[in-house]
Design a protein around this motif. Structure first.
Motif, short mmCIF file in Angstrom:
data_model
loop_
_atom_site.label_atom_id
_atom_site.label_comp_id
_atom_site.label_asym_id
_atom_site.label_seq_id
_atom_site.Cartn_x
_atom_site.Cartn_y
_atom_site.Cartn_z
N LYS A 1 33.28 -71.19 -10.84
CA LYS A 1 31.80 -70.19 -10.70
C LYS A 1 32.13 -68.89 -11.65
CE LYS A 1 29.28 -71.23 -6.48
NZ LYS A 1 30.31 -72.56 -6.04
N CYS A 2 31.47 -68.33 -12.10
CA CYS A 2 31.75 -67.01 -12.91
C CYS A 2 32.34 -66.08 -11.87
CB CYS A 2 30.34 -66.40 -13.27
SG CYS A 2 29.22 -67.27 -14.46
N ARG A 3 32.37 -65.99 -10.85
CA ARG A 3 32.76 -64.88 -10.00
C ARG A 3 34.47 -65.34 -9.91
NH1 ARG A 3 34.26 -64.17 -4.87
NH2 ARG A 3 33.26 -66.19 -4.27
N ALA B 1 36.89 -75.25 -19.33
CA ALA B 1 35.57 -76.46 -19.15
C ALA B 1 34.41 -75.31 -18.74
CB ALA B 1 35.76 -77.28 -18.03
N HIS B 2 34.74 -74.16 -17.91
CA HIS B 2 33.61 -73.40 -17.74
C HIS B 2 33.32 -72.57 -19.01
CE1 HIS B 2 31.45 -70.51 -15.14
NE2 HIS B 2 31.94 -69.70 -15.97
N LEU B 3 34.34 -71.97 -19.57
CA LEU B 3 33.87 -71.14 -21.02
C LEU B 3 33.13 -72.11 -21.86
CD1 LEU B 3 37.45 -69.37 -21.47
CD2 LEU B 3 35.43 -68.42 -20.22
N LEU C 1 30.66 -73.63 -21.57
CA LEU C 1 29.45 -73.80 -20.91
C LEU C 1 28.67 -72.50 -20.83
CD1 LEU C 1 29.64 -76.71 -18.38
CD2 LEU C 1 28.67 -76.85 -20.70
N CYS C 2 29.69 -71.42 -20.61
CA CYS C 2 29.20 -70.06 -20.08
C CYS C 2 29.63 -68.80 -21.38
CB CYS C 2 29.86 -69.86 -18.87
SG CYS C 2 29.38 -68.17 -18.28
N PRO C 3 28.50 -68.60 -22.14
CA PRO C 3 28.97 -67.36 -23.10
C PRO C 3 29.05 -65.94 -22.21
CG PRO C 3 26.65 -68.06 -22.93
CD PRO C 3 27.16 -69.04 -22.03
N HIS C 4 28.81 -65.79 -20.88
CA HIS C 4 29.03 -64.45 -20.43
C HIS C 4 30.60 -64.41 -20.10
CE1 HIS C 4 24.71 -64.36 -19.82
NE2 HIS C 4 24.77 -65.64 -19.24
N CYS C 5 31.07 -65.72 -19.74
CA CYS C 5 32.59 -65.44 -19.29
C CYS C 5 33.48 -65.31 -20.43
CB CYS C 5 32.97 -66.62 -18.48
SG CYS C 5 32.27 -66.37 -16.54
N ARG C 6 32.86 -66.19 -21.85
CA ARG C 6 33.56 -65.97 -23.07
C ARG C 6 33.51 -64.55 -23.44
NH1 ARG C 6 30.89 -70.95 -24.71
NH2 ARG C 6 29.45 -69.88 -25.80
ZN LIG Z 1 30.70 -67.97 -16.47
#
Ligand SMILES: [Zn+2]
Length: 78
Positions: free
Chosen positions: A3-5, A29-31, A33-38
């Protein structure tokens, strides 16, 4: 899937490359899919690199460097 957290909690370990292979793959893998975490990690890495370049407080040159920065900032003002 992380998760992002969880990614944000791992932030400094990711930047310092202290993760094991499994965790690193999960983060990647998360990055993907997730521009916020990138964006979060990019900013974290920039901050970490900036901090590494800053002189330590007990460096003898620190006051001179700070004074030079302040002078330059003064010069750029109109
Ligand atoms: Zn994220």
């Amino acid at each position: 899937m992380l998760k992002c957290r969880q990614v944000s909690e791992l932030g400094s370990e990711i930047v310092d490359r202290r993760l094991g292979v499994g965790t690193r793959l999960a983060v990647l893998a998360h990055l993907g899919l997730c521009p916020h975490c990138r964006r979060y990690l990019r900013q974290l890495r920039l901050t970490a690199e900036t901090l590494k370049r800053l002189p330590l407080e007990d460096e003898p040159e620190a006051p001179a460097i700070l004074a030079a920065i302040r002078r330059r900032q003064g010069e750029t003002k109109d």
